[in-house]
Design a protein around this motif. Structure first.
Motif: not given
Length: 523
Positions: A157-164, A166-177, A513-517
């Protein structure tokens, strides 16, 4: 930090083969060692310190020999519970920031040590809750599996999550307790489920306050001692044995408790769900409730079934651990064309059941957990008699040394009858005859529960229909309805069986966990 455990695929802990004399001798030695230690002294464990409880003490009793005290336990009160919550809340900040690999190592180490001492953990359950050798061994194996599986899941669950992209942005999704949770496990799997409901959230980065079942504080204390041995930081796992009306209710209602992980009866689970739905003063979240609340489980034996196999599997599913499993068979649905043949083979097995103290390897059936449970089962038996159901096996106490009840079978049971609809949590089976596949499906689904079920038959079209139409969280085909394995059969049910939380599955840690984008503009 990458560990050897991370790159090793998860495999289930093997069950012990007690037909091998070396294994049987090792288990007998463990039984002797544990028996000599009784009664064990159980204390609260809060903020890294053992302590007495503010409500005095209570005892757990060997249900199969009620003159034996297994554990003398400290009993916590509201002040103890409040102190445990405050300490867990304080510990959460540091624990939640640790990498998953560090958290997982505590679980991996605990699994390694438990594996070395598995017979001692199992022996305690033989005495404290009346498990046979095989049932206790399976419980300990499942506890080891939960530790191993959830540790790996925390890494995933801590590993990098797959996201779509888009140009002009870096996006991350993390699961936090989430924060601080309450673990309220049952007595019937007093090691495995206790480990699962407390350590899965801890692996995910939460801190837990554990209120063990009042019938099984001894085995719970053994696990707390293990976690102290592996060095789990103070406050991460708080241990507060105590009454449900005092400690349990406070944990459920306290505004700093973020979630409740519960396994137990439907009535208690419904009460927890209702209490948790209220937003207390100072509470800034909606609490999550993860609940597994039992079942009224079926096995439907169709006209083309392998009757000999179905008989063996039905017997094991109904009477293993005295029927005190949420997955246990209690509704046996037989097609009329095989009904008589099945019963002719099933009843001799029931009549031949060996009953006695589970420390003796030869005994299959031990005592029920306590007098109240036995009396509730006897009430169900009397209700069945009043309804005109035919008692064809058992129905009486089996011994005065403990809370023993004979394995009991009723035939001629209708779908509206008490023992067809009411969970007895006992070695009592209701046999219902049907005239067709369709009628069998209707009978199987005629319940407010939906945990486990089994269909026996050979016709592939019917099997496909059974897969679609039988409404339960864990459906088995041509095998018994008990015996779920971690990672193999994610476990949890529908309707009044709970929240279908699927313990031992790959989505389970997500419940804690809860997801933080996070988005960063690159232009």
């Amino acid at each position: 930090m990458q560990t050897t455990s991370e790159i090793t695929p998860f495999v289930n802990e093997p069950f012990t083969d007690f037909s091998v004399e070396e294994n049987a001798a090792a288990f007998r030695a463990a039984l002797e060692k544990v028996e000599a230690s009784l009664p064990v002294v159980v204390r609260l464990h809060i903020d890294g310190e053992d302590c007495d409880g503010g409500a005095g003490t209570f005892e757990s009793i060997d249900p199969s020999l009620t003159s034996r005290v297994v554990a003398n336990s400290a009993k916590g009160n509201k002040d103890d519970a409040l102190r445990a919550i405050a300490g867990a809340h304080k510990a959460f900040g540091e624990w939640s920031r640790r990498p998953a690999a560090e958290r997982a190592e505590y679980l991996f180490k605990a699994a390694r040590i438990m594996r070395l001492r598995k017979h001692e953990f199992s022996a305690m359950m033989v005495y404290e809750v009346g498990k046979s050798w095989a049932e206790a061994d399976g419980d300990t194996a499942e506890a080891i599996d939960f530790l191993e599986f959830y540790a790996r899941e925390a890494l995933r669950w801590e590993r990098e999550q797959p996201l779509t992209r888009v140009p002009g942005e870096d996006n991350e999704l993390h699961y936090i307790p989430l924060g601080v949770g309450a673990a309220i496990p049952p007595w019937n799997f007093p090691l495995a489920i206790m480990v699962g409901v407390s350590m899965a959230p801890i692996a995910a980065g939460n801190c837990m306050v554990l209120k063990p079942a009042s019938d099984s504080p001894g085995i719970a204390s053994m696990f707390i001692d293990l976690m102290k041995e592996v060095g789990l930081p103070a406050g991460v796992l708080q241990f507060v044995p105590g009454g449900g009306s005092e400690v349990g209710n406070l944990l459920v209602e306290h505004p700093q408790i973020r979630f409740i992980n519960f396994t137990g009866s439907m009535e208690v689970g419904k009460g927890i769900y209702e209490k948790a739905g209220k937003t207390g003063e100072g509470q800034i979240w909606l609490k999550r409730v993860i609940a597994e609340m039992g079942g009224k489980d079926f096995m439907f034996i169709d006209e083309d079934a392998d009757v000999d196999k179905a008989v063996q599997h039905s017997y094991a599913a109904a009477f293993g651990f005295q029927g005190q499993k949420c997955s246990a068979l209690s509704r046996l649905i037989l097609h009329e064309s095989i009904h008589d043949e099945f019963m002719d083979k099933f009843l001799p097995l029931v009549e031949a059941t060996t009953i006695g103290h589970p420390s003796e390897q030869k005994n299959f059936l031990a005592a029920m957990i306590n007098e109240s449970a036995m009396n509730d089962a006897i009430k169900g038996i009397e209700e069945a008699k009043k309804a005109g159901n035919s008692l064809v096996a058992g129905g009486e106490r089996a011994s005065e040394d403990g809370w023993y009840l004979q394995p009991t079978v009723f035939t001629g049971v209708g779908r509206n009858d008490y023992i067809f609809q009411t969970e007895l949590f006992a070695p009592v089976v209701a046999v219902h005859k049907v005239g067709s596949f369709e009628e069998g499906i209707e009978a199987a689904n005629d319940t407010i529960f939906g945990l486990t079920g089994s269909y026996f038959g050979k016709d592939e079209e019917k099997i496909e229909r059974a897969k679609r139409e039988l409404h339960c969280g864990n459906l088995y085909l041509n095998r018994k309805c008990t015996g779920a394995l971690v990672g193999v059969h994610p476990f949890g049910g529908f309707n009044m069986s709970g929240t279908d939380s699927k313990a031992g599955g790959r989505d389970y840690l997500g419940l804690f966990l809860q997801a933080k984008s996070i988005t960063r503009a690159t232009k």
